[in-house]
Design a protein around this motif. Structure first.
Motif, PDB file in Angstrom:
ATOM      1  N   PHE A  93      -1.801   4.913   2.035  1.00 42.51           N
ATOM      2  CA  PHE A  93      -0.416   4.439   2.155  1.00 42.51           C
ATOM      3  C   PHE A  93       0.039   3.649   0.922  1.00 42.51           C
ATOM      4  N   LEU A 113     -11.373  -1.747   1.366  1.00 40.76           N
ATOM      5  CA  LEU A 113     -10.884  -3.068   0.953  1.00 40.76           C
ATOM      6  C   LEU A 113     -12.028  -4.079   0.954  1.00 40.76           C
ATOM      7  N   MET A 157       1.180  -8.002  -2.818  1.00 38.87           N
ATOM      8  CA  MET A 157       1.581  -6.766  -2.155  1.00 38.87           C
ATOM      9  C   MET A 157       1.333  -6.898  -0.654  1.00 38.87           C
ATOM     10  N   ARG A 161       5.649   1.644   6.077  1.00 41.83           N
ATOM     11  CA  ARG A 161       6.547   2.554   5.353  1.00 41.83           C
ATOM     12  C   ARG A 161       5.965   3.967   5.315  1.00 41.83           C
ATOM     13  N   LEU A 177       0.354  -5.276   2.445  1.00 42.70           N
ATOM     14  CA  LEU A 177      -0.278  -4.028   2.910  1.00 42.70           C
ATOM     15  C   LEU A 177       0.348  -3.542   4.222  1.00 42.70           C
ATOM     16  N   LEU A 207      -3.153  -7.928   7.632  1.00 41.29           N
ATOM     17  CA  LEU A 207      -2.647  -6.556   7.749  1.00 41.29           C
ATOM     18  C   LEU A 207      -2.421  -6.190   9.215  1.00 41.29           C
ATOM     19  N   ALA A 234     -12.099  -7.610  -0.637  1.00 43.71           N
ATOM     20  CA  ALA A 234     -10.945  -8.241   0.026  1.00 43.71           C
ATOM     21  C   ALA A 234     -11.434  -9.278   1.031  1.00 43.71           C
ATOM     22  N   MET A 271      -6.953 -11.203   4.338  1.00 44.15           N
ATOM     23  CA  MET A 271      -6.072 -10.103   3.960  1.00 44.15           C
ATOM     24  C   MET A 271      -6.098  -9.002   5.032  1.00 44.15           C
ATOM     25  N   GLN A 299       3.523  -1.738   3.516  1.00 39.83           N
ATOM     26  CA  GLN A 299       3.275  -0.440   2.879  1.00 39.83           C
ATOM     27  C   GLN A 299       2.783   0.581   3.899  1.00 39.83           C
ATOM     28  N   ASP A 300       1.893   0.132   4.784  1.00 41.48           N
ATOM     29  CA  ASP A 300       1.360   1.040   5.800  1.00 41.48           C
ATOM     30  C   ASP A 300       2.470   1.499   6.744  1.00 41.48           C
ATOM     31  N   GLU A 320      -4.986  -7.813  -7.127  1.00 48.50           N
ATOM     32  CA  GLU A 320      -4.459  -8.872  -6.251  1.00 48.50           C
ATOM     33  C   GLU A 320      -5.557  -9.448  -5.368  1.00 48.50           C
TER      34      GLU A 320
END
Lengths: 403, 241
Positions: free
Chosen positions: B108, A320, A1, A9, A3, A333, A325, A329, A6-7, B120
């Motif tokens: 988000f 995260l 995915m 969007r 990130l 981002l 995370a 990652m 997505q952020d 993930e």
């Protein structure tokens, strides 16, 4: 995915507005580069199009583009006789400012050595080259004169017979091509009263001297037109352009001409160098510094925007991290958003510039090299400006989630 | 319930002490706290504000290491005082799940993506992660809201998604800090029952810090903290420590 995607969007409006802002800044950076390129191209266009191998100018001067140069017009015949010279032509160039249709008309007048040169080499987009020795001219489209327009200059009225495009002086004034005789007539135009006063003065000077008293016919000529007096020189020209014969030795011809005590000789490359290094060097440096400033400002603004975007997500970044995370990652981002912001800004700058720049009063020339260069700068400032946000994100502790 | 070497407890903490500051400004937020939670066990940690519950929870969650003491999770020694014996972030990723008072969903990402991202992060391929995330949301009864952003979910639904996220990587231990504080009593009880179900069905140890005494019957065991120390267990209850 992803990130970052997505952020973006989720915050599309804000991201788009930010990209537009960055794009406008980058457009100015691109425009500055284009203005500089345009200045160079404009400055070189005549030298390139005339295609002369040598420019012969007044002794000790640097040529018609750098300073005033005056040569007798009949010098072209002397130069044409030099072995290895295929063609020698008078060159006249000067700026005039008149009024046409109630608006100021500023143009750079270029003399074509009629009949050898009718202006066929000029990049015509409409009309035709000169077809007669007087009262016609070719105008650059930037002057806003339509075909057939009649323009009074000096004591004569000249008709536009051809339109060219993209031919302007280093000062940005549109070029107008006349025959050398017409160009000189425009340059040395005097009012009737001034002519009458000069003739009266000649008559008076002649009357005071022996030659006037002993040769009354000479005195009579002195009070008439200047063309009737062989002792008076014809109007001067700015330079003589020289085209070499095929197979001629340029060094030998240049050495011959340079040996004459009344002229200096410059190769075409010298003239181009003079134009670029001499006339527009300060402008080039000024624009260059301005570009550097704009790049720095863009970087700072991008850094602040990315830092703010990161601050907005600091709680999420902490979450995260809490979930385990990896740093990659989180860096990804921020970095991906920075690069996307930069790339979008670049695209907006390119598209918007393509629409805006042609409307500028002076030519803005964007070369592929400049576009690539700006692309690299954008990548650099995107990465550089994201460092602040990345630094902040790396310092966030997972327990920030609890606060 | 003593742990067997082949089936170690979900967590074992020995004499955890947390000291902030030094000299005149020294504060002991936690003093010699020892506890043990078996797999499949649900423990409630009670106590007034400032008792040290959150300090204990963040220490057990490897977020804020203790000044002294040892922590062993799933049989693996992970902390000896402030010294990490493993990569803490990686260990959290693989073995721990967290739920907080606020759901702390990433705003988000959709409900599904909030669970999927946890998988993930732990190197699950996206397709497989998505499949498991959907399964978990179904298990917690919020599958129909999987495509919604957190802002479109109710508090209870958000908390269920947060529980699904905490469960995503089959953690040995789930740590929950006042997960029902923002919910009404009905929803709060539902969430507590959910923890119990997760612990019993999935074999994870669950420690829940709570002020809510109305749903204590759901828990296998309760411990109370005061002034940074665990209080002795109530009569009739068999403590592990």
């Amino acid at each position: 995915m992803n990130l970052a995607a997505q952020d973006i969007r989720h915050n599309l409006g804000r991201f788009a507005l930010t990209a537009v802002g960055i794009g406008l800044l980058l457009m100015i950076v691109l425009g500055m580069s284009g203005i500089y390129r345009g200045m160079i191209d404009d400055a070189l266009v005549v030298v390139d199009r005339i295609g002369a191998d040598f420019w012969v100018v007044q002794r000790g001067t640097r040529g018609p583009f750098a300073e005033i140069s005056r040569l007798p017009a009949n010098l072209e015949h002397r130069i044409a006789a030099v072995p290895g010279v295929a063609r020698a032509r008078n060159f006249v160039s000067h700026s005039v400012q008149r009024e046409a249709q109630g608006r100021p008309l500023r143009m750079t007048v270029h003399g074509l050595a009629w009949p050898g040169d009718k202006g066929e080499w000029v990049n015509l987009v409409a009309g035709r080259p000169l077809a007669q020795a007087h009262y016609e001219f070719i105008a650059d489209a930037s002057l806003g004169l339509p075909l057939g327009e009649r323009v009074p200059l000096g004591k004569d009225v000249f008709t536009v017979v051809g339109i060219t495009r993209g031919m302007v002086s280093s000062g940005g004034d549109g070029l107008a091509f006349f025959t050398v005789a017409d160009a000189q007539a425009i340059q040395f135009d005097e009012s009737g009263e001034a002519v009458r006063l000069e003739r009266a003065a000649r008559l008076e000077r002649g009357g005071d001297q022996d030659v006037g008293r002993t040769s009354p016919f000479l005195l009579q000529r002195g009070s008439g037109p200047a063309s009737g007096i062989p002792a008076l020189a014809r109007p001067m020209v700015s330079a003589i352009t020289v085209k070499l014969a095929e197979g001629a030795d340029p060094g030998r011809v240049a050495a011959t001409l340079a040996g004459w005590p009344d002229v200096s000789v410059h190769a075409r490359a010298d003239q181009e160098e003079l134009l670029v290094r001499g006339m527009i060097d300060k402008a080039r440096r000024q624009i260059g510094l301005f570009r550097v400033l704009l790049v720095i400002i863009s970087t700072i603004i991008m850094a602040l925007i990315l830092y703010t975007l990161t601050l907005d997500k600091i709680h999420d970044i902490a979450m995260l991290k809490l979930m385990g995370a990896r740093n990659g990652m989180i860096i990804g981002l921020i970095l991906q958003q920075a690069l996307l912001l930069g790339m979008l800004g670049f695209g907006i700058a390119w598209l918007l510039g393509g629409w805006v720049f042609p409307r500028f009063p002076r030519r803005v020339l964007i070369t592929p090299a400049d576009l690539w260069g700006l692309g690299l700068v954008v990548v650099f400032i995107s990465v550089f400006s994201s460092l602040l946000g990345i630094w902040k994100a790396m310092r966030v502790e997972p327990n920030k989630v609890l606060s | 319930m003593p742990g067997h070497p082949d089936n170690p407890p979900a967590i074992e903490a020995v004499e955890l002490t947390k000291v902030y500051g030094q000299g005149n400004t020294e504060v002991r937020a936690m003093q010699d706290v020892s506890l043990r939670v078996e797999r499949g066990e649900v423990l409630a940690l009670l106590g007034p504000s400032g008792a040290g519950k959150s300090t204990l929870l963040t220490a057990l969650g490897l977020i804020n290491p203790p000044t002294r003491g040892r922590i062993v999770i799933g049989g693996v020694p992970v902390l000896d005082g402030e010294q990490a014996l493993v990569d803490l972030r990686g260990f959290r990723r693989r073995h721990l799940g967290f739920v907080f008072q606020k759901a702390n969903l990433i705003p988000f990402l959709t409900a599904l993506q909030n669970v999927q991202i946890a998988l993930e992060i732990n190197d699950h391929p996206p397709r497989q992660a998505r499949h498991r995330a959907l399964e978990l949301l179904g298990y917690l009864g919020v599958a129909e809201r999987s495509g919604n952003l957190p802002e479109a979910l109710s508090g209870g639904q958000q908390q269920r998604v947060a529980v699904a996220r905490a469960l995503a990587n089959h953690p040995d231990l789930i740590l929950a800090d006042e997960p029902t504080a923002a919910l009404d009593s009905h929803r709060g009880r539902q969430v507590m029952e959910l923890f119990a179900r997760v612990a019993h069905e999935r074999g994870a140890g669950v420690i829940v810090v709570t002020h809510d005494h109305r749903a204590l019957d759901v828990f296998d065991r309760t411990l109370e903290m005061e002034d940074g120390k665990l209080l002795p267990p109530a009569p009739g209850v068999s403590p592990h420590y």
